[in-house]
Every structure is written in C-alpha cells, then in structure tokens.
Design an enzyme around this catalytic site. Sequence first.
Site, PDB file in Angstrom:
ATOM      1  N   TYR A  29     -35.028 -33.683 -19.611  1.00 41.64           N
ATOM      2  CA  TYR A  29     -36.218 -33.636 -18.750  1.00 41.64           C
ATOM      3  C   TYR A  29     -37.330 -32.761 -19.322  1.00 41.64           C
ATOM      4  CZ  TYR A  29     -32.901 -35.469 -15.349  1.00 41.64           C
ATOM      5  OH  TYR A  29     -31.960 -36.226 -14.708  1.00 41.64           O
ATOM      6  N   HIS A  59     -42.732 -34.801 -14.816  1.00 39.03           N
ATOM      7  CA  HIS A  59     -42.294 -34.027 -13.647  1.00 39.03           C
ATOM      8  C   HIS A  59     -42.136 -32.539 -13.985  1.00 39.03           C
ATOM      9  CE1 HIS A  59     -41.465 -34.886  -9.557  1.00 39.03           C
ATOM     10  NE2 HIS A  59     -40.148 -34.984  -9.589  1.00 39.03           N
TER      11      HIS A  59
END
Length: 181
Positions: free
Chosen positions: A14, A19
């Site tokens: 990630y 995000h």
Amino acid sequence: MTLVAGLGNIGKEYENTRHNVGFMLIDTMLKDGGFNSVSSGKFQGELFKKGSLLLLKPSTFMNLSGNSLKAVNDFYKPDNIIVIHDDLDLPFGTVRFKRGGSSGGHNGIKSIDNLIGNDYDRVRIGIGRGNNSVISYVLGEFIDDEKDRLKDVLAHCKNAVLELISCGDITQISSKFTLKA
C-alpha cells in the site's frame, strides 16, 4: 501539544497508493529530523515526537484509524488535532482545509469521528476519481505524471501544516494554502 495524523494503510503493497497520501505527508515531515520514535504498541501506530509536536501513522488500516487516534488522544490530550487524508471528490493535486464537518464517505474519517468526535482540523488532498472501482482506484498507485506533481503537493501541504500548528487558524490557512488542480 499538537497531534498530526496522516491516514493510510500499513504494508509494502500500500506504500505508494493514493489512499496513503496521509502517510506520505507524515514521511515528508519526518525528513526534517529531530523526531523521536515513541513506543507504538499501545498507540496502534507509529508515533513520533519532537517537542510539543506528535506525528502519527496509524497501523490499524484505514477504516479503523480512530482506534489509534483515540489511544494517542487519551494518553497525550493534545490541544489540537490535524488529520491528513486523501479525498476522492477533489481533483488530483487539489488541497483543501476544513474543521469538523461530515466524513464525505471516507471510512477513516468516519472511524475517527465515531471515537473522538469531529472537532479537529483536516487537510484534504485530492486524488480525483478514476475509471476503476473506488477500491481499485484508491488502492492503486499514482501514475508517473501524478508522481512528479505529488512531491510539490506534499511540500505545499507540509508548509501549510507547519503554519497551521503555529497560528492555529484553519480559516487563515485555507485562504493562504488552498491549492486548485
């Protein structure tokens, strides 16, 4: 004391996703040096301290960010909280500032609001809306053109956050630092 929390998801997969712009801003601020790492276990995140400034990267995954903020808030009782997060409803490169208000559908913000209320300042970094599903888009990495611009956006946000810490007036910061795509 001021707590600045950048939202994101933990894990290498990630690290460079849309995000995670909140984490990216915390990393940008940490490059200035002088921060000491604080035990992360009880705070459910990576916590750094420099004088009266706390920087937090929750390790709870985005949708449970409130757990980490609540733990830090309960222990340190900061006077001010600033949360940095991505915003799908703003075009990429846009930066907006606000105090309180609705979560705008952002689950990390919903989690925080549910656990500590919404009386805190927010730095909303626009990531735009792609053509993919929302989940695929926010968990996708920035494209090359965006990566170059993102460095400037993060530097701009860092300056805004530092000035917000100093002056404490979100309206003044919004007037001076709002960035349009």
